[in-house]
Enzyme design. Sequence first.
Site, mmCIF file in Angstrom:
data_model
loop_
_atom_site.group_PDB
_atom_site.id
_atom_site.type_symbol
_atom_site.label_atom_id
_atom_site.label_comp_id
_atom_site.label_asym_id
_atom_site.label_seq_id
_atom_site.Cartn_x
_atom_site.Cartn_y
_atom_site.Cartn_z
ATOM 1 C CE LYS A 17 -4.197 -1.202 1.461
ATOM 2 N NZ LYS A 17 -5.109 -1.349 2.918
ATOM 3 C CE LYS A 66 -7.362 -9.551 -1.520
ATOM 4 N NZ LYS A 66 -7.806 -8.279 -0.168
ATOM 5 C CE LYS A 124 -12.391 -3.049 -1.771
ATOM 6 N NZ LYS A 124 -13.628 -3.694 0.085
#
Length: 341
Positions: free
Chosen positions: A121, A203, A206
């Site tokens: 992230k 993965k 969204k």
Amino acid sequence: MENQNNAPERKKRVFSGVQPSGTITLGNYIGAIKNWVALQDQYDCTFAMMDMHSITVRQTPAELRKHTLELLALYIACGIDPEKCTLFIQSHNSAHAELAWVLNCFTYMGELQRMTQFKDKSAKHADNINAGLFTYPVLMAADILLYQADCVPVGKDQMQHIEICRDIAQRFNAIYGNVFTIPEGLMVKSGAKIMSLQEPTKKMSKSDANPKAFISMMDDFSVIAKKIKSAVTDSEAVIEYRPDDDAKAGVNNLLSIMAVMTGSTPEQVAKDFEGQGYGTFKAAVADAVVEGIRPIRAEYDRIIKDKAYLQDIYRSGAESAHRMASRTLKKVYKKVGFVID
Ligand code: TRP
């Protein structure tokens, strides 16, 4: 449920949650929510909308609010029964932030620096590497430990977070005695991790810049079918399940999705489609996904309109969550030497 001494047996406790950051994907459904439904009779379940985790990445306030209610409606539409489970919004229970602070003081910088989600992230949001993103796993540990959860059903990508939660709990218990139940991660075998349809070694997310990479539970059925039909596969043109072969990642992913949607195994699905073309196979996967989602969507559309019903659920959920959590928090405060009462 009673044992031989007539003393009521304590049901084992389950805690889990999903972040309401954006639309809910097929990956969230298969990797998390779908598996919770089967647990609710056997366990004492608490499921939350993790909105405090969501703001570790910048959110549009109106959207976050909207997605939080959508997520609650979706939990219920998927079959989570608010009569059997506690459903609440994380920020409604201040004990999460309070325990997270204490646990921050029992967590090492080095441990947090090793977390792969933090590394991913911070690479993705290089302009906003905030302290919340760094201590995200500590808040998650607080979520779990407050409810003395025995089991935490999560997808494969969250197992590292369960590990650090256990480490923190064990460290605290070693100093202060048995304060926390040490939780186990509960991982589903097939479909634990649904991959991107466009880059199947990543993965399904969204927040992917390419909307063709993920299926939203809110997508039109025609869009879902189109996305599956344009999923990346390979040029081998052989339907085989080879989970350790990255070159086969696209086909493996579609086999997993099909298996979960039809209650089969990827190996069996591969056998069923042996010798067929990718076109035929993808059309069948698209059908299975659409038919699986159809009844959920019908329920969802009905529930999301009933704001008063949703409010009733999250309010009474917050009350019982707070009741359970404050018992643990009080114990912790006492142990670390805060003046209580
Ligand atoms: N980190 C989880 C995810 O992104 C969400 C989450 C937050 C969670 N707190 C939790 C999951 C506690 C299980 C238990 O999927």
